[in-house]
Design a protein around this motif. Sequence first.
Motif, PDB file in Angstrom:
ATOM      1  N   GLY A   1      13.239 -10.186  -1.530  1.00 62.30           N
ATOM      2  CA  GLY A   1      12.597  -9.609  -3.434  1.00 62.30           C
ATOM      3  C   GLY A   1      11.041  -9.747  -3.696  1.00 62.30           C
ATOM      4  O   GLY A   1      10.992  -9.750  -4.496  1.00 62.30           O
ATOM      5  N   VAL A   2      11.059 -10.918  -2.505  1.00 64.47           N
ATOM      6  CA  VAL A   2       9.551 -11.626  -2.803  1.00 64.47           C
ATOM      7  C   VAL A   2       8.417 -11.609  -1.821  1.00 64.47           C
ATOM      8  O   VAL A   2       7.385 -10.771  -1.757  1.00 64.47           O
ATOM      9  N   ASP A   3       9.087 -11.534  -0.696  1.00 67.76           N
ATOM     10  CA  ASP A   3       8.632 -11.835   0.649  1.00 67.76           C
ATOM     11  C   ASP A   3       8.670 -10.191   1.459  1.00 67.76           C
ATOM     12  O   ASP A   3       9.911 -10.184   1.551  1.00 67.76           O
ATOM     13  N   PHE A   4       7.533  -8.800   1.327  1.00 71.69           N
ATOM     14  CA  PHE A   4       8.010  -7.958   2.444  1.00 71.69           C
ATOM     15  C   PHE A   4       7.339  -7.654   3.351  1.00 71.69           C
ATOM     16  O   PHE A   4       6.471  -8.230   3.077  1.00 71.69           O
ATOM     17  N   THR A   5       8.273  -7.233   3.692  1.00 66.60           N
ATOM     18  CA  THR A   5       7.707  -6.545   5.410  1.00 66.60           C
ATOM     19  C   THR A   5       7.596  -4.645   5.543  1.00 66.60           C
ATOM     20  O   THR A   5       8.223  -4.126   4.939  1.00 66.60           O
ATOM     21  N   TYR A   6       6.427  -4.504   6.234  1.00 63.32           N
ATOM     22  CA  TYR A   6       6.032  -2.859   6.199  1.00 63.32           C
ATOM     23  C   TYR A   6       6.877  -2.628   7.127  1.00 63.32           C
ATOM     24  O   TYR A   6       7.269  -3.047   7.713  1.00 63.32           O
ATOM     25  N   ASP A   7       7.343  -0.947   6.486  1.00 67.81           N
ATOM     26  CA  ASP A   7       7.910  -0.476   7.266  1.00 67.81           C
ATOM     27  C   ASP A   7       7.393   1.097   7.700  1.00 67.81           C
ATOM     28  O   ASP A   7       6.722   1.149   8.582  1.00 67.81           O
ATOM     29  N   ARG A   8       6.818   1.667   7.105  1.00 61.77           N
ATOM     30  CA  ARG A   8       6.094   3.499   7.182  1.00 61.77           C
ATOM     31  C   ARG A   8       5.761   3.814   5.898  1.00 61.77           C
ATOM     32  O   ARG A   8       6.127   3.507   4.772  1.00 61.77           O
ATOM     33  N   THR A   9       5.458   4.808   5.951  1.00 65.06           N
ATOM     34  CA  THR A   9       5.158   6.253   5.621  1.00 65.06           C
ATOM     35  C   THR A   9       5.969   7.145   4.741  1.00 65.06           C
ATOM     36  O   THR A   9       6.312   7.545   5.961  1.00 65.06           O
ATOM     37  N   VAL A  10       6.896   7.401   3.965  1.00 60.72           N
ATOM     38  CA  VAL A  10       7.678   8.110   3.535  1.00 60.72           C
ATOM     39  C   VAL A  10       7.520   9.225   3.238  1.00 60.72           C
ATOM     40  O   VAL A  10       7.914  10.085   3.294  1.00 60.72           O
ATOM     41  N   LEU A  11       6.170   9.122   2.325  1.00 62.84           N
ATOM     42  CA  LEU A  11       5.788  10.734   1.379  1.00 62.84           C
ATOM     43  C   LEU A  11       4.187  10.796   1.703  1.00 62.84           C
ATOM     44  O   LEU A  11       3.432   9.867   1.345  1.00 62.84           O
ATOM     45  N   THR A  12       3.885  12.041   2.121  1.00 62.67           N
ATOM     46  CA  THR A  12       2.543  12.554   2.084  1.00 62.67           C
ATOM     47  C   THR A  12       1.931  13.996   1.517  1.00 62.67           C
ATOM     48  O   THR A  12       2.930  14.813   1.388  1.00 62.67           O
ATOM     49  N   THR A  13       0.792  14.060   0.618  1.00 64.81           N
ATOM     50  CA  THR A  13       0.632  15.607   0.659  1.00 64.81           C
ATOM     51  C   THR A  13       0.373  16.260   1.625  1.00 64.81           C
ATOM     52  O   THR A  13       0.978  17.476   0.948  1.00 64.81           O
ATOM     53  N   ALA A  14       0.549  15.829   2.429  1.00 58.72           N
ATOM     54  CA  ALA A  14       0.781  16.941   3.711  1.00 58.72           C
ATOM     55  C   ALA A  14       2.143  17.592   3.873  1.00 58.72           C
ATOM     56  O   ALA A  14       2.449  18.476   4.727  1.00 58.72           O
ATOM     57  N   MET A  15       2.836  16.368   3.523  1.00 52.13           N
ATOM     58  CA  MET A  15       4.335  17.653   3.236  1.00 52.13           C
ATOM     59  C   MET A  15       4.706  18.362   2.193  1.00 52.13           C
ATOM     60  O   MET A  15       5.723  18.589   2.698  1.00 52.13           O
ATOM     61  N   LEU A  16       3.787  18.807   1.603  1.00 48.15           N
ATOM     62  CA  LEU A  16       4.033  19.930   0.049  1.00 48.15           C
ATOM     63  C   LEU A  16       3.194  20.769   0.758  1.00 48.15           C
ATOM     64  O   LEU A  16       2.583  20.351   1.627  1.00 48.15           O
ATOM     65  N   PRO A  17       3.360  21.942   0.071  1.00 48.56           N
ATOM     66  CA  PRO A  17       2.632  23.357   0.124  1.00 48.56           C
ATOM     67  C   PRO A  17       1.055  22.577  -0.131  1.00 48.56           C
ATOM     68  O   PRO A  17       0.351  21.770  -0.066  1.00 48.56           O
ATOM     69  N   ALA A  18       0.071  23.539   0.637  1.00 43.25           N
ATOM     70  CA  ALA A  18      -1.228  23.490   0.799  1.00 43.25           C
ATOM     71  C   ALA A  18      -1.684  23.681  -0.785  1.00 43.25           C
ATOM     72  O   ALA A  18      -1.144  23.491  -1.352  1.00 43.25           O
ATOM     73  N   GLY A  19      -2.468  22.538  -0.844  1.00 44.39           N
ATOM     74  CA  GLY A  19      -3.376  22.382  -2.062  1.00 44.39           C
ATOM     75  C   GLY A  19      -2.635  21.622  -2.588  1.00 44.39           C
ATOM     76  O   GLY A  19      -3.082  21.099  -4.196  1.00 44.39           O
ATOM     77  N   THR A  20      -1.351  21.006  -3.067  1.00 46.83           N
ATOM     78  CA  THR A  20      -1.016  19.194  -3.166  1.00 46.83           C
ATOM     79  C   THR A  20      -1.911  18.509  -3.171  1.00 46.83           C
ATOM     80  O   THR A  20      -2.892  18.171  -1.790  1.00 46.83           O
ATOM     81  N   THR A  21      -2.869  17.881  -4.030  1.00 45.34           N
ATOM     82  CA  THR A  21      -3.344  17.346  -4.321  1.00 45.34           C
ATOM     83  C   THR A  21      -2.596  15.256  -4.757  1.00 45.34           C
ATOM     84  O   THR A  21      -3.674  14.040  -4.478  1.00 45.34           O
ATOM     85  N   GLU A  22      -1.583  15.275  -5.153  1.00 49.47           N
ATOM     86  CA  GLU A  22      -1.286  13.638  -5.648  1.00 49.47           C
ATOM     87  C   GLU A  22       0.570  14.123  -5.002  1.00 49.47           C
ATOM     88  O   GLU A  22       1.385  14.722  -5.009  1.00 49.47           O
ATOM     89  N   THR A  23       1.152  12.461  -4.542  1.00 46.53           N
ATOM     90  CA  THR A  23       2.630  12.734  -4.446  1.00 46.53           C
ATOM     91  C   THR A  23       2.920  11.434  -5.034  1.00 46.53           C
ATOM     92  O   THR A  23       2.689  10.674  -3.732  1.00 46.53           O
ATOM     93  N   SER A  24       2.391  10.559  -6.010  1.00 45.85           N
ATOM     94  CA  SER A  24       3.068   9.191  -6.102  1.00 45.85           C
ATOM     95  C   SER A  24       4.018   9.197  -7.130  1.00 45.85           C
ATOM     96  O   SER A  24       4.815  10.503  -8.152  1.00 45.85           O
ATOM     97  N   TYR A  25       4.137   7.844  -7.560  1.00 43.96           N
ATOM     98  CA  TYR A  25       5.499   7.138  -9.260  1.00 43.96           C
ATOM     99  C   TYR A  25       6.971   8.206  -8.427  1.00 43.96           C
ATOM    100  O   TYR A  25       6.922   8.456  -8.855  1.00 43.96           O
ATOM    101  N   ALA A  26       6.567   7.144  -7.327  1.00 40.92           N
ATOM    102  CA  ALA A  26       8.218   7.735  -6.833  1.00 40.92           C
ATOM    103  C   ALA A  26       9.195   6.526  -6.926  1.00 40.92           C
ATOM    104  O   ALA A  26       8.591   5.310  -7.210  1.00 40.92           O
TER     105      ALA A  26
END
Length: 335
Positions: A163-188
């Motif tokens: 819970g303190v030392d983290f290892t990077y895994d991957r990107t899970v969500l970007t605006t490209a995964m939502l319809p055209a015109g999407t500008t933010e995908t955050s606070y997940a």
Amino acid sequence: MHEPQHGPDRRTFLRATAVTGAALTFGGLSAPSASAAPGGFPDYTYLRTLLTPSQLRYNPTGEIIFPTVRGVYDKLANPLGRYYLYYAPHDAPGGVCLAYGDSLEGPFTEYPANPIVSNRWDPHYSVSHVSSPHVMWNADAKEFWLYFHGENTTTRLARSKNGVDFTYDRTVLTTAMLPAGTTETSYARVFRHDLPALGARYVMLFMVNNTTNHRDIGWGWSADGRTWTFAQTPLVRHSDVGAVNIGGPHLLTRGGSAFVVYNKDKGSGGDVMITEVGADFSLRRHLGVFYDSRGTAPDNGRSASPAFGTDGGVPYMVYEAGDRLAGSIAVARGR
């Protein structure tokens, strides 16, 4: 269903329309229903401020947002405290931070080596800021999985045994995964929740924005918490609840149904609202105000980004209190 008007009867409305059942589940933790609202959700009452930016060693921007609290006493052999509280500044450079304590009522102690995740993580990314940490205990992997954003277009995953030392895994969500015109995908935020018809065991809730500049609640589902499918239309629209913006969603389950709680009118004050979506996410039943923000400090008319936990069977809500980017982290106790 029309949203209730501001006034003393709003919680009566919520109790009258909530689904009955014997237990509440907060991010996978169950607790008895509060006796003050039989057949309904607890009334949460402000208890105290837990973290104030001016009192923190790591304070690059004078603001903190988006708390997540996790009980670790039953997961780690030698934890820093019974509970870990994650939070972050939002503005550049941001930085995922940790505090720890032995009670959800506080006090919490700032981890001395904050931030535990910064805005540069070679060779994975270098961005202006990272923020909105949500930590889920993945019981299958026996790991803490951290979902966080940076930039506002991208949500990422990192993993940790302690819970303190983290290892990077991957990107899970970007605006490209939502319809055209999407500008933010955050606070997940991500929750263990079965959707058998979709072959899913996890659900993600997040804030989505587009060129109209009105924020809605988006959602997605996953079999493993790493690879996701996302609905191409919002789960809850700002217009559904008469808001300019909505965000900071959290999932609650109760009585065999599922509910999304979220803040209304991001950046301009507002309360925490609730919508019932049903166990299979096919329902859209807007139940009104879940938590009525106070006009006095620290809320000053705005409560946002709620996270939930239990301590000794008592439900608690940890949340942003006060004007966006000028507030603190507070806790309210349910009854």
